[in-house]
Write a protein that holds these residues in place. Structure first.
Motif, short mmCIF file in Angstrom:
data_model
loop_
_atom_site.label_atom_id
_atom_site.label_comp_id
_atom_site.label_asym_id
_atom_site.label_seq_id
_atom_site.Cartn_x
_atom_site.Cartn_y
_atom_site.Cartn_z
N VAL A 2 1.92 24.26 -15.20
CA VAL A 2 2.92 25.31 -15.28
C VAL A 2 3.11 25.69 -16.73
CG1 VAL A 2 5.35 25.88 -14.90
CG2 VAL A 2 4.11 24.49 -13.22
N SER A 13 2.90 29.52 -12.92
CA SER A 13 1.81 28.56 -13.05
C SER A 13 0.70 29.20 -13.89
CB SER A 13 1.27 28.15 -11.68
OG SER A 13 0.56 29.21 -11.09
N THR A 56 3.45 30.61 -8.03
CA THR A 56 2.15 29.92 -7.99
C THR A 56 0.99 30.82 -7.57
OG1 THR A 56 2.53 29.20 -5.70
CG2 THR A 56 3.26 27.72 -7.46
#
Length: 287
Positions: A2, A13, A56
């Motif tokens: 991250v 991320s 993400t």
């Protein structure tokens, strides 16, 4: 990994490109705003918590829909595994779909699992249950199979289940189990298994141990309470006193019994009507 970049209380991320960060900045902010305004969907353990989010993955579902994946967890519980959810947002920045794939939980609730196994063993070892002492006349929820007697309480439906157990440090902690889908409720059934025979009975209580039937004859398998349990804030509205999950391998010597709860997830509009017990015996209860 991250990247330590914080924009409006969320991070990215390393898989998110700089181009996509800028291109979809407004849609991500709209999605985060929606998530923080709808914390109730996380259940009683998280609805009053401060959560951190990590973007993400970003992918197009169509020319009009963008899907954004978020990992999330409590800021104060950094050791827990992150939950995962996604938002589908259209070109007009309107949220079309929000789905919670899984919720944050401890790496594995070994204390709960151990407590459940110990509780089952203690019940099996120290509770001698003489069948001939019991009066079963007129009790259609106390039935016999080939080697087991099984006693069932009436099913209880709740939006969530919370109970009290110990954490990894031995401290008393609230734990919770939530439905996987917002439109569902949980049902728990307290069952007692009694070995009235002369030999030892060994059974495995898992997803195939029983089947619940609703008023539309739809079948539901029990959920795994160990996998679905997560730490929770105090929530006495859904507290089940004396909750012990009935799950895992069980050995009953002659005249011994074990008692615990099996949990099912069914639609809120459904009513539990029958329970079929399949582990070691075939027994059918009608409620």
């Amino acid at each position: 990994m991250v990247k330590e970049e914080n924009m409006n209380n969320y991070k990215f991320s390393n898989s998110i490109s700089e181009e996509n960060k800028l291109l979809y900045k407004d849609k991500i902010s709209k999605s985060i705003e929606y998530l923080k305004n709808n914390l109730y969907e996380y259940g009683p353990g998280l609805k009053n918590s401060t959560l951190s989010y990590v973007v993400t993955k970003i992918e197009s579902q169509s020319s009009n829909i963008l899907r954004i994946y978020f990992e999330f967890k409590e800021e104060k519980n950094i050791k827990s595994k992150s939950g995962l959810e996604y938002i589908d947002i259209d070109n007009n920045d309107v949220i079309q779909v929000r789905r919670i794939i899984n919720k944050p939980k401890e790496n594995f609730p070994w204390p709960i699992f151990t407590l459940a196994i110990i509780s089952l063993l203690i019940a099996a070892i120290f509770v001698s249950y003489r069948v001939y002492w019991m009066d079963t006349d007129g009790d259609n929820l106390y039935l016999a199979g080939r080697s087991l007697w099984v006693r069932s309480d009436e099913p209880v439906k709740q939006e969530f289940i919370t109970y009290i157990g110990n954490d990894v440090n031995g401290n008393e902690q609230y734990w919770a189990i939530s439905p996987a889908k917002q439109e569902n409720n949980l049902i728990f059934v307290k069952l007692s298994l009694i070995n009235y025979g002369s030999g030892t009975v060994k059974i495995v209580i898992d997803e195939d141990a029983s089947t619940l039937y609703d008023d539309k004859s739809i079948q539901y398998k029990p959920i795994n309470p160990i996998e679905r349990t997560y730490s929770s804030e105090k929530s006495d509205n859904y507290l089940v006193n004396g909750f012990i999950p009935l799950w895992g391998p069980v050995q009953l010597d002659p005249q011994e019994q074990v008692t615990g709860m099996m949990i099912f997830e069914i639609p809120k509009s459904s009513v539990a009507e029958q329970l079929k017990w399949d582990a070691g015996d075939l027994i059918m209860f009608a409620y």
